[in-house]
Design a protein around this motif. Structure first.
Motif, PDB file in Angstrom:
ATOM      1  N   ASP A 162       1.562   4.773  -2.722  1.00  0.00           N
ATOM      2  CA  ASP A 162       0.405   4.250  -2.266  1.00  0.00           C
ATOM      3  C   ASP A 162      -0.224   2.781  -2.500  1.00  0.00           C
ATOM      4  O   ASP A 162      -1.066   2.535  -2.043  1.00  0.00           O
ATOM      5  CB  ASP A 162      -1.086   5.291  -2.704  1.00  0.00           C
ATOM      6  N   ALA A 163       0.625   2.338  -3.234  1.00  0.00           N
ATOM      7  CA  ALA A 163       0.408   0.711  -3.636  1.00  0.00           C
ATOM      8  C   ALA A 163       0.809  -0.152  -2.258  1.00  0.00           C
ATOM      9  O   ALA A 163       1.688  -0.617  -1.849  1.00  0.00           O
ATOM     10  CB  ALA A 163       1.203   0.173  -4.852  1.00  0.00           C
ATOM     11  N   ASP A 223       3.909   4.034  -7.858  1.00  0.00           N
ATOM     12  CA  ASP A 223       2.796   4.783  -7.110  1.00  0.00           C
ATOM     13  C   ASP A 223       3.083   4.147  -5.619  1.00  0.00           C
ATOM     14  O   ASP A 223       2.851   3.069  -5.045  1.00  0.00           O
ATOM     15  CB  ASP A 223       1.481   4.356  -7.301  1.00  0.00           C
ATOM     16  N   GLN A 269       0.540  -7.437 -11.642  1.00  0.00           N
ATOM     17  CA  GLN A 269       0.535  -6.300 -12.106  1.00  0.00           C
ATOM     18  C   GLN A 269      -0.041  -6.289 -13.644  1.00  0.00           C
ATOM     19  O   GLN A 269      -0.410  -7.431 -14.116  1.00  0.00           O
ATOM     20  CB  GLN A 269       2.192  -5.890 -12.742  1.00  0.00           C
ATOM     21  N   HIS A 276      -4.525  -2.504  -4.780  1.00  0.00           N
ATOM     22  CA  HIS A 276      -3.139  -1.884  -4.447  1.00  0.00           C
ATOM     23  C   HIS A 276      -2.114  -2.183  -5.552  1.00  0.00           C
ATOM     24  O   HIS A 276      -1.414  -1.280  -6.097  1.00  0.00           O
ATOM     25  CB  HIS A 276      -2.482  -2.332  -2.907  1.00  0.00           C
ATOM     26  N   MET A 277      -1.866  -3.398  -6.020  1.00  0.00           N
ATOM     27  CA  MET A 277      -1.214  -3.751  -7.256  1.00  0.00           C
ATOM     28  C   MET A 277      -1.722  -2.832  -8.510  1.00  0.00           C
ATOM     29  O   MET A 277      -0.542  -2.249  -8.973  1.00  0.00           O
ATOM     30  CB  MET A 277      -1.181  -4.982  -7.584  1.00  0.00           C
ATOM     31  N   ARG A 278      -3.052  -2.612  -8.468  1.00  0.00           N
ATOM     32  CA  ARG A 278      -3.319  -2.095  -9.904  1.00  0.00           C
ATOM     33  C   ARG A 278      -3.169  -0.390  -9.783  1.00  0.00           C
ATOM     34  O   ARG A 278      -3.483   0.039 -10.729  1.00  0.00           O
ATOM     35  CB  ARG A 278      -5.021  -2.444 -10.110  1.00  0.00           C
ATOM     36  N   LEU A 279      -2.700   0.065  -8.718  1.00  0.00           N
ATOM     37  CA  LEU A 279      -2.507   1.409  -8.826  1.00  0.00           C
ATOM     38  C   LEU A 279      -1.352   1.678  -9.716  1.00  0.00           C
ATOM     39  O   LEU A 279      -1.065   2.894 -10.087  1.00  0.00           O
ATOM     40  CB  LEU A 279      -2.104   1.949  -7.155  1.00  0.00           C
ATOM     41  N   ASN A 280      -0.356   0.853  -9.879  1.00  0.00           N
ATOM     42  CA  ASN A 280       0.923   1.060 -10.607  1.00  0.00           C
ATOM     43  C   ASN A 280       0.286   1.030 -12.249  1.00  0.00           C
ATOM     44  O   ASN A 280      -0.447   0.094 -12.591  1.00  0.00           O
ATOM     45  CB  ASN A 280       1.869  -0.021 -10.543  1.00  0.00           C
ATOM     46  N   VAL A 308       3.948  -4.115  -4.810  1.00  0.00           N
ATOM     47  CA  VAL A 308       3.254  -3.287  -3.711  1.00  0.00           C
ATOM     48  C   VAL A 308       4.568  -2.861  -2.640  1.00  0.00           C
ATOM     49  O   VAL A 308       5.675  -3.435  -3.062  1.00  0.00           O
ATOM     50  CB  VAL A 308       2.295  -3.977  -3.142  1.00  0.00           C
ATOM     51  N   HIS A 309       4.315  -1.834  -2.001  1.00  0.00           N
ATOM     52  CA  HIS A 309       5.091  -1.147  -1.212  1.00  0.00           C
ATOM     53  C   HIS A 309       6.398  -2.239  -0.450  1.00  0.00           C
ATOM     54  O   HIS A 309       7.396  -2.242  -0.235  1.00  0.00           O
ATOM     55  CB  HIS A 309       4.550  -0.328   0.075  1.00  0.00           C
ATOM     56  N   CYS A 349      -0.854  -2.796   0.932  1.00  0.00           N
ATOM     57  CA  CYS A 349      -1.261  -4.435   0.886  1.00  0.00           C
ATOM     58  C   CYS A 349      -2.126  -4.272   2.289  1.00  0.00           C
ATOM     59  O   CYS A 349      -1.506  -4.121   3.316  1.00  0.00           O
ATOM     60  CB  CYS A 349      -0.249  -5.047   1.055  1.00  0.00           C
TER      61      CYS A 349
END
Ligand code: 13P
Ligand code: SF4
Length: 318
Positions: free
Chosen positions: A92-93, A90, A36, A276-280, A70-71, A95
């Motif tokens: 949409d996070a 988020d 993160q 993906h991780m960086r969507l948060n 992630v999800h 993998c």
């Protein structure tokens, strides 16, 4: 689903303070993975690798779990805590590795190997977990496979790189699902070796999701927590870090006098950061807590079936 519309709501000036207040108000715990962004790592109550995060999720008495990861990680926390509110900043996070193993195809793969048990890396969907016998993470995969009787054939899914590494470490002939992570397959062996020539005293530390050509040069291979512990305790002062670059924030915090060089991706991009991780973001984390959404929900039957191999992992790695 979280939308950018809610992100336009007025944000407090001091997000850190506002998140701390919400933690108390909701009786919430913020769990964050090392990949993160630094601000999220700094506000988290617990930062860890996938195993540590699962163990923490299993043990917490907080009423709300805010999962900064992630999800599939937040899903695991929900499977372990079906009655708790689990928030993901988020939704949409996702993998790329979890996406590389669709349940319908995996079901056919499993049917083609009826005498095999399924060991699945935690980086998979709840549906795949529900089809698995044992879940593992990068920090306990070798230990868990070593506990399976030698005559028992094994499917290992979904990461072919971790699977190949575990096969080599255990001497087991694993049947591998051919999935992979876009981030860990982005590193360039050539550029990494050029960097090693520039920093001859540096050691290469790598995550086992990397390709064989990269792992071949590594002085140390391990999960994110294992890499962190290694660089802290080693007498070496310089490291080329071959995993998602977010872990470097923690390494620099723990041992500020040492030098950490992110391994270069093949292309001229920031592909060593997981998209993906960086969507948060800190803003989304605050809004998720304030609005109590987006939350993780799962069909009850999948949740029940997926719990069995996760609990098996927690017991076997104790
Ligand atoms: P860890 O087991 O080190 O947490 O790995 C998680 C991950 O997503 C690696 O890409
Ligand atoms: Fe998935 Fe790779 Fe991102 Fe880890 S780094 S969450 S395996 S895409």
């Amino acid at each position: 689903m979280f939308t950018t519309a809610s992100a336009s709501a007025t944000l407090p000036k001091d997000l850190f303070r506002a998140i701390e207040d919400l933690k108390k108000e909701l009786n919430a715990i913020v769990l964050a993975h090392y990949y993160q962004e630094p601000d999220i790592q700094d506000i988290a109550d617990y930062i860890g690798d996938s195993l540590g995060l699962s163990q923490k999720a299993a043990a917490t008495d907080a009423e709300v779990i805010v999962f900064a990861g992630v999800h599939f990680m937040a899903e695991t926390a929900k499977i372990l805590n079906p009655d708790k509110l689990v928030l993901l900043p988020d939704l949409d996070a996702g993998c790329s590795l979890a996406d590389s193993c669709p349940p319908t195809e995996f079901s056919k793969f499993k049917a083609a190997h009826p005498d095999h048990i399924v060991v699945s890396y935690i980086n998979c969907t709840a549906e795949i977990k529900a089809m698995s016998d044992i879940i593992c993470t990068s920090s306990n995969a070798v230990k868990l496979v070593n506990q399976i009787p030698p005559e028992q054939p094994i499917i290992f899914a979904p990461d072919r790189n971790l699977g190949r590494y575990v096969a080599a470490q255990t001497g087991r002939d694993l049947v591998l699902w051919q999935g992979s992570c876009i981030v860990h397959e982005t590193f360039s062996e050539k550029k990494m070796l050029q960097l090693k020539m520039e920093y001859p005293n540096a050691e290469i530390v790598a995550h086992p999701e990397c390709e064989e050509a990269i792992l071949h040069h590594a002085h140390y291979i391990g999960s994110t927590t294992a890499l962190l512990k290694y660089v802290e305790s080693s007498e070496i002062e310089q490291f080329i870090v071959v995993t998602e670059a977010g872990i470097i924030h923690q390494m620099e915090k723990q041992v500020p006098h040492k030098l950490f060089i992110p391994a270069p991706p093949d292309a001229n991009c920031q592909c060593n950061e997981c998209p993906h991780m960086r969507l948060n973001t800190l803003e989304k984390l605050y809004l998720a807590m304030k609005n109590r959404t987006p939350e993780i929900t799962l069909p009850a039957d999948i949740q029940k079936k997926a719990l069995v191999p996760i609990q098996r992992m927690l017991t076997m790695s104790a």
